[in-house]
Motif scaffolding. Sequence first.
Motif, PDB file in Angstrom:
ATOM      1  N   GLU A  73       0.874  -1.177   0.000  1.00 19.59           N
ATOM      2  CA  GLU A  73       0.000   0.000   0.000  1.00 19.59           C
ATOM      3  C   GLU A  73       0.911   1.227   0.000  1.00 19.59           C
ATOM      4  O   GLU A  73       1.887   1.273   0.757  1.00 19.59           O
ATOM      5  CB  GLU A  73      -0.877  -0.068   1.267  1.00 19.59           C
ATOM      6  CG  GLU A  73      -1.990   0.917   1.370  1.00 19.59           C
ATOM      7  CD  GLU A  73      -3.103   0.753   0.332  1.00 19.59           C
ATOM      8  OE1 GLU A  73      -3.207  -0.319  -0.291  1.00 19.59           O
ATOM      9  OE2 GLU A  73      -3.847   1.718   0.142  1.00 19.59           O
ATOM     10  N   VAL A  74       0.587   2.191  -0.861  1.00 21.54           N
ATOM     11  CA  VAL A  74       1.428   3.389  -0.987  1.00 21.54           C
ATOM     12  C   VAL A  74       0.693   4.579  -0.386  1.00 21.54           C
ATOM     13  O   VAL A  74      -0.462   4.842  -0.743  1.00 21.54           O
ATOM     14  CB  VAL A  74       1.739   3.682  -2.477  1.00 21.54           C
ATOM     15  CG1 VAL A  74       2.642   4.902  -2.608  1.00 21.54           C
ATOM     16  CG2 VAL A  74       2.359   2.468  -3.142  1.00 21.54           C
ATOM     17  N   LYS A  75       1.337   5.296   0.520  1.00 19.36           N
ATOM     18  CA  LYS A  75       0.711   6.445   1.179  1.00 19.36           C
ATOM     19  C   LYS A  75       1.634   7.655   1.144  1.00 19.36           C
ATOM     20  O   LYS A  75       2.848   7.524   1.015  1.00 19.36           O
ATOM     21  CB  LYS A  75       0.367   6.103   2.633  1.00 19.36           C
ATOM     22  CG  LYS A  75      -0.607   4.939   2.798  1.00 19.36           C
ATOM     23  CD  LYS A  75      -1.997   5.289   2.294  1.00 19.36           C
ATOM     24  CE  LYS A  75      -3.006   4.192   2.593  1.00 19.36           C
ATOM     25  NZ  LYS A  75      -4.293   4.419   1.936  1.00 19.36           N
ATOM     26  N   LYS A  76       1.003   8.818   1.333  1.00 19.10           N
ATOM     27  CA  LYS A  76       1.745  10.082   1.224  1.00 19.10           C
ATOM     28  C   LYS A  76       2.535  10.394   2.502  1.00 19.10           C
ATOM     29  O   LYS A  76       3.732  10.619   2.454  1.00 19.10           O
ATOM     30  CB  LYS A  76       0.743  11.201   0.920  1.00 19.10           C
ATOM     31  CG  LYS A  76       1.372  12.500   0.529  1.00 19.10           C
ATOM     32  CD  LYS A  76       0.329  13.539   0.174  1.00 19.10           C
ATOM     33  CE  LYS A  76      -0.542  13.877   1.357  1.00 19.10           C
ATOM     34  NZ  LYS A  76      -1.369  15.068   1.192  1.00 19.10           N
ATOM     35  N   THR A  77       1.826  10.454   3.637  1.00 18.65           N
ATOM     36  CA  THR A  77       2.524  10.785   4.890  1.00 18.65           C
ATOM     37  C   THR A  77       2.144   9.772   5.965  1.00 18.65           C
ATOM     38  O   THR A  77       1.154   9.055   5.842  1.00 18.65           O
ATOM     39  CB  THR A  77       2.120  12.177   5.427  1.00 18.65           C
ATOM     40  OG1 THR A  77       0.782  12.089   5.954  1.00 18.65           O
ATOM     41  CG2 THR A  77       2.197  13.245   4.364  1.00 18.65           C
ATOM     42  N   GLN A  78       2.940   9.778   7.032  1.00 16.15           N
ATOM     43  CA  GLN A  78       2.703   8.827   8.122  1.00 16.15           C
ATOM     44  C   GLN A  78       1.724   9.351   9.165  1.00 16.15           C
ATOM     45  O   GLN A  78       1.515   8.716  10.192  1.00 16.15           O
ATOM     46  CB  GLN A  78       4.025   8.497   8.801  1.00 16.15           C
ATOM     47  CG  GLN A  78       4.971   7.724   7.900  1.00 16.15           C
ATOM     48  CD  GLN A  78       6.300   7.461   8.578  1.00 16.15           C
ATOM     49  OE1 GLN A  78       6.351   6.846   9.630  1.00 16.15           O
ATOM     50  NE2 GLN A  78       7.373   7.967   7.983  1.00 16.15           N
ATOM     51  N   SER A  79       1.116  10.515   8.917  1.00 16.88           N
ATOM     52  CA  SER A  79       0.286  11.139   9.953  1.00 16.88           C
ATOM     53  C   SER A  79      -0.951  10.302  10.305  1.00 16.88           C
ATOM     54  O   SER A  79      -1.480  10.405  11.385  1.00 16.88           O
ATOM     55  CB  SER A  79      -0.126  12.553   9.524  1.00 16.88           C
ATOM     56  OG  SER A  79      -0.859  12.484   8.335  1.00 16.88           O
ATOM     57  N   MET A  80      -1.408   9.468   9.394  1.00 20.56           N
ATOM     58  CA  MET A  80      -2.575   8.600   9.667  1.00 20.56           C
ATOM     59  C   MET A  80      -2.127   7.140   9.675  1.00 20.56           C
ATOM     60  O   MET A  80      -2.801   6.275   9.120  1.00 20.56           O
ATOM     61  CB  MET A  80      -3.648   8.798   8.584  1.00 20.56           C
ATOM     62  CG  MET A  80      -4.158  10.184   8.448  1.00 20.56           C
ATOM     63  SD  MET A  80      -5.147  10.628   9.873  1.00 20.56           S
ATOM     64  CE  MET A  80      -5.481  12.339   9.482  1.00 20.56           C
ATOM     65  N   LYS A  81      -1.000   6.887  10.284  1.00 18.04           N
ATOM     66  CA  LYS A  81      -0.401   5.555  10.143  1.00 18.04           C
ATOM     67  C   LYS A  81      -1.307   4.427  10.652  1.00 18.04           C
ATOM     68  O   LYS A  81      -1.360   3.347  10.077  1.00 18.04           O
ATOM     69  CB  LYS A  81       0.946   5.519  10.858  1.00 18.04           C
ATOM     70  CG  LYS A  81       1.778   4.349  10.428  1.00 18.04           C
ATOM     71  CD  LYS A  81       3.214   4.504  10.796  1.00 18.04           C
ATOM     72  CE  LYS A  81       3.908   3.158  10.649  1.00 18.04           C
ATOM     73  NZ  LYS A  81       4.764   2.856  11.749  1.00 18.04           N
TER      74      LYS A  81
END
Length: 164
Positions: A73-81
Amino acid sequence: MISINGTQINYYYICKTKLWLFSHNIHMEQESDNVKFGKTLHEDSYKKDNEVLIDNLINVDFIKHNNPIEIHEVKKTQSMKKSHEFQLLYYIYYLKKEKGLNNVVGYLNYPLNRKMFKIELISEKEKELESTLFDINKIICSDIPKPKKSRICRKCAYFEFCFC
Ligand code: SF4
């Protein structure tokens, strides 16, 4: 038969109002610049790999057919990890329960930070996930949860719906 999709799991950990709106087919994400950026990021970072849609429910960014099978899964930032982690745990759970695949591991990719995290469905996480699935069904069948303003609302496509 499980009928919850990955986005619903993701939204459960972000905002229960958002989960309810999305689950009742009130979709405004296409208007969000944030979502558009996320899609562009995915396309730019992983052009060679292909998304895989399973049962019209599970949308895996890409799969590596190793042993164990890797789902990414590719995500932008870790803020909603946590929401990212449980979305991926749900994919592993779905493949186990619906397809009989017991040799699947997940990887969360954050290309902007050059970070990657391995995600495994250990029994403790599986229990938490099952309680989440139960709770999601309860929320969907109830009245819309009252919106609570938080730092994430400004970037949310439902902002005007909730607060204007
Ligand atoms: S604007 Fe805020 S309260 Fe409304 S759905 Fe989005 S995150 Fe939830």
